[in-house]
Design a protein around this motif. Structure first.
Motif, PDB file in Angstrom:
ATOM      1  N   UNK A 204      46.303  38.712  45.952  1.00  0.00           N
ATOM      2  CA  UNK A 204      46.989  37.005  46.109  1.00  0.00           C
ATOM      3  C   UNK A 204      45.659  35.791  46.794  1.00  0.00           C
ATOM      4  N   UNK A 205      45.397  36.746  47.768  1.00  0.00           N
ATOM      5  CA  UNK A 205      44.687  36.048  48.879  1.00  0.00           C
ATOM      6  C   UNK A 205      43.432  35.817  48.308  1.00  0.00           C
ATOM      7  N   UNK A 206      42.372  34.493  48.362  1.00  0.00           N
ATOM      8  CA  UNK A 206      41.019  34.452  48.500  1.00  0.00           C
ATOM      9  C   UNK A 206      40.144  36.062  47.509  1.00  0.00           C
ATOM     10  N   UNK A 207      40.956  35.758  46.367  1.00  0.00           N
ATOM     11  CA  UNK A 207      40.275  36.406  45.136  1.00  0.00           C
ATOM     12  C   UNK A 207      38.810  35.724  44.920  1.00  0.00           C
ATOM     13  N   UNK A 208      37.841  37.065  44.826  1.00  0.00           N
ATOM     14  CA  UNK A 208      36.765  37.106  43.960  1.00  0.00           C
ATOM     15  C   UNK A 208      37.050  37.297  42.520  1.00  0.00           C
ATOM     16  N   UNK A 209      36.343  36.568  41.324  1.00  0.00           N
ATOM     17  CA  UNK A 209      37.295  37.676  40.277  1.00  0.00           C
ATOM     18  C   UNK A 209      36.375  38.470  39.987  1.00  0.00           C
ATOM     19  N   UNK A 210      34.886  37.967  40.749  1.00  0.00           N
ATOM     20  CA  UNK A 210      33.602  38.245  39.315  1.00  0.00           C
ATOM     21  C   UNK A 210      32.786  39.778  39.318  1.00  0.00           C
ATOM     22  N   UNK A 211      33.763  40.641  40.015  1.00  0.00           N
ATOM     23  CA  UNK A 211      33.554  42.294  40.061  1.00  0.00           C
ATOM     24  C   UNK A 211      34.431  42.853  39.040  1.00  0.00           C
ATOM     25  N   UNK A 212      35.709  41.803  39.045  1.00  0.00           N
ATOM     26  CA  UNK A 212      36.627  42.203  37.969  1.00  0.00           C
ATOM     27  C   UNK A 212      36.616  41.259  36.683  1.00  0.00           C
ATOM     28  N   UNK A 213      35.747  40.218  36.258  1.00  0.00           N
ATOM     29  CA  UNK A 213      35.001  40.168  35.590  1.00  0.00           C
ATOM     30  C   UNK A 213      34.008  40.961  35.097  1.00  0.00           C
ATOM     31  N   UNK A 214      32.496  41.641  35.698  1.00  0.00           N
ATOM     32  CA  UNK A 214      31.918  42.166  35.391  1.00  0.00           C
ATOM     33  C   UNK A 214      32.721  43.725  34.783  1.00  0.00           C
ATOM     34  N   UNK A 215      33.740  44.286  35.241  1.00  0.00           N
ATOM     35  CA  UNK A 215      34.679  44.459  34.574  1.00  0.00           C
ATOM     36  C   UNK A 215      34.447  45.273  32.833  1.00  0.00           C
ATOM     37  N   UNK A 216      35.197  43.599  33.058  1.00  0.00           N
ATOM     38  CA  UNK A 216      35.997  43.438  31.646  1.00  0.00           C
ATOM     39  C   UNK A 216      34.856  43.308  30.503  1.00  0.00           C
ATOM     40  N   UNK A 217      34.092  42.468  31.152  1.00  0.00           N
ATOM     41  CA  UNK A 217      32.764  42.175  30.259  1.00  0.00           C
ATOM     42  C   UNK A 217      32.206  43.937  29.526  1.00  0.00           C
ATOM     43  N   UNK A 218      31.640  44.543  30.536  1.00  0.00           N
ATOM     44  CA  UNK A 218      31.826  46.021  30.523  1.00  0.00           C
ATOM     45  C   UNK A 218      32.669  47.059  29.167  1.00  0.00           C
ATOM     46  N   UNK A 219      34.035  46.541  29.315  1.00  0.00           N
ATOM     47  CA  UNK A 219      34.522  46.925  28.203  1.00  0.00           C
ATOM     48  C   UNK A 219      34.859  46.548  27.101  1.00  0.00           C
ATOM     49  N   UNK A 220      34.456  45.277  27.646  1.00  0.00           N
ATOM     50  CA  UNK A 220      34.660  44.653  25.786  1.00  0.00           C
ATOM     51  C   UNK A 220      35.859  44.476  25.366  1.00  0.00           C
ATOM     52  N   UNK A 221      36.620  43.970  25.445  1.00  0.00           N
ATOM     53  CA  UNK A 221      37.418  44.020  24.762  1.00  0.00           C
ATOM     54  C   UNK A 221      37.621  42.697  24.116  1.00  0.00           C
ATOM     55  N   UNK A 222      38.441  42.646  22.970  1.00  0.00           N
ATOM     56  CA  UNK A 222      38.619  41.476  21.931  1.00  0.00           C
ATOM     57  C   UNK A 222      39.697  40.699  22.722  1.00  0.00           C
ATOM     58  N   UNK A 223      40.571  41.108  23.993  1.00  0.00           N
ATOM     59  CA  UNK A 223      40.929  40.000  24.517  1.00  0.00           C
ATOM     60  C   UNK A 223      41.626  40.063  25.934  1.00  0.00           C
ATOM     61  N   UNK A 224      41.455  39.221  26.095  1.00  0.00           N
ATOM     62  CA  UNK A 224      41.605  39.136  28.488  1.00  0.00           C
ATOM     63  C   UNK A 224      42.989  38.261  28.532  1.00  0.00           C
ATOM     64  N   UNK A 225      43.855  39.023  28.985  1.00  0.00           N
ATOM     65  CA  UNK A 225      45.140  38.197  28.705  1.00  0.00           C
ATOM     66  C   UNK A 225      45.866  37.477  30.672  1.00  0.00           C
ATOM     67  N   UNK A 226      45.903  36.911  31.123  1.00  0.00           N
ATOM     68  CA  UNK A 226      46.024  37.117  32.387  1.00  0.00           C
ATOM     69  C   UNK A 226      47.100  36.033  32.841  1.00  0.00           C
ATOM     70  N   UNK A 227      47.913  36.199  33.994  1.00  0.00           N
ATOM     71  CA  UNK A 227      48.438  35.865  34.682  1.00  0.00           C
ATOM     72  C   UNK A 227      48.258  35.721  36.443  1.00  0.00           C
TER      73      UNK A 227
END
Length: 389
Positions: A204-227
């Motif tokens: 929750x606090x001070x999230x750095x999204x970069x490493x997570x987004x890189x992991x998602x890009x590597x996985x290549x899903x059709x869509x990313x659902x976020x909350x």
């Protein structure tokens, strides 16, 4: 006319004046109806408090502060979004200030912390913001006018099925509402034959999204659902495009908080085309909503109302209506009972407080971010009617 006749006439005039003054005297002597409003006015969720406080003030400006012979008095307290503070403040409001209703609750942990106080004090509590699905069931005195994560996440999953989107990942904030959204979305997607190929929970606090987004890009899903709460969502939106996920063909979808009306224009072009499911958009095409948005902006230096504002505005409507229904005499469970089954037209569209669950039933919209007249808006492209929690 004799002296005796004059005295008699003067007495009659005095009695008539006294009778005429009785209604105003009764109003003056009736105790104020106190609403204890607990909101995060400081800290990371301060925008929630600002929106709800502004909406409560607007509702009272629109509808007056005298209801069924009672003067409405709102006592605002800042809990900073800290559950222990919420609980302490609720206790003080019930015991010391003797409030008739508690209201507000910007986050789920705060609402859950106050539930036992509402039960012990037999004090109705109107949830104007917190969205985890099971909150209302924890106390017979809780009523909700916001929304539930099951409403938005479930509706989004059904849209995924209709669009024939096969492989999906989820990324949510690691607390109650995020986990609730993740669970509901996954259950609905997999029930309908889709596949959730990865789940990510972000601090929750001070999230750095970069490493997570890189992991998602590597996985290549059709869509990313976020909350993701609306504050950090601005950073997420920019990093999503900076990391090239949009160009890699990953469609960004989510609960409507990620494209919060209050912060949407801060996101810039990165937000264009993002699809979300939600119960409110400031661009909702109704006469009532257009009036609401214009009045809200005029009263708040052009600020655009968001889903928190509409939850606060409708929460005050429920409180006013219950007080009228009980002819100004209602307390405790009588007020709760007067809210059960209540249905009315809101700036968001038609809503109802379920007579069985005391939770909100409402339309949920599929929205797409578009630019109109130089501003970004969540444009409604589809509607699912009367969605239950």
């Amino acid at each position: 006319m004799t002296h005796r006749q004059l005295s008699k006439r003067a007495l009659l005039v005095q009695l008539a004046c006294a009778a005429a003054c009785l209604p105003s005297l009764a109003l003056a002597q009736a105790p104020a109806f106190k609403v204890g409003l607990i909101l995060p006015m400081t800290g990371p969720f301060a925008s929630t408090g600002r929106q709800i406080d502004a909406a409560v003030k607007l509702y009272m400006a629109d509808n007056g502060s005298d209801v069924a012979g009672r003067k409405i008095e709102v006592i605002l307290r800042d809990d900073g979004g800290v559950p222990d503070q919420s609980k302490r403040i609720a206790q003080e409001l019930v015991v010391n200030d003797k409030v008739d209703v508690l209201a507000g609750f910007g986050i789920t942990p705060s609402a859950l912390a106050v539930g036992p106080i509402a039960t012990q004090g037999k004090t109705p509590a109107v949830i104007m913001a917190a969205a985890t699905t099971g909150i209302v069931a924890t106390s017979p005195y809780l009523v909700r006018t916001s929304y539930t994560l099951s409403q938005s996440a479930g509706t989004m999953a059904e849209w995924v099925k209709r669009q024939k989107i096969g492989r999906v990942m989820t990324m949510v904030s690691d607390y109650g509402p995020g986990i609730d959204a993740e669970k509901t979305f996954k259950e609905h997607v997999e029930r309908d034959g889709g596949k959730v190929v990865g789940e990510i929970r972000v601090p929750m606090r001070n999230p750095d999204f970069a490493p997570y987004l890189q992991k998602i890009r590597d996985e290549k899903p059709d869509a990313l659902f976020v909350f993701i709460p609306s504050g950090p969502a601005v950073s997420l939106m920019k990093q999503f495009t900076e990391r090239g996920l949009d160009k890699a063909g990953v469609k960004l979808i989510g609960d409507g908080g990620v494209t919060d009306d209050d912060t949407l224009n801060d996101m810039g072009d990165a937000a264009l085309g993002v699809v979300t499911s939600f119960h409110y958009s400031a661009s909702h095409d109704s006469a009532l909503n257009k009036k609401f948005v214009a009045a809200f902006g005029k009263a708040n230096n052009g600020m655009r109302p968001n889903f928190m504002a509409v939850g606060g505005y409708d929460g005050m409507h429920a409180i006013y209506t219950a007080l009228k229904a009980t002819k100004g005499q209602g307390k405790g469970m009588d007020l709760v009972d007067a809210m059960k089954g209540l249905s009315f037209e809101s700036p968001r569209g038609p809503i109802q407080i379920s007579a069985q669950t005391r939770d909100i039933v409402q339309d949920v919209y599929i929205r797409k971010v578009e630019r109109k007249n130089g501003q970004l808006w969540n444009t409604e492209i589809d509607t699912v009617k009367a969605v239950t929690p």
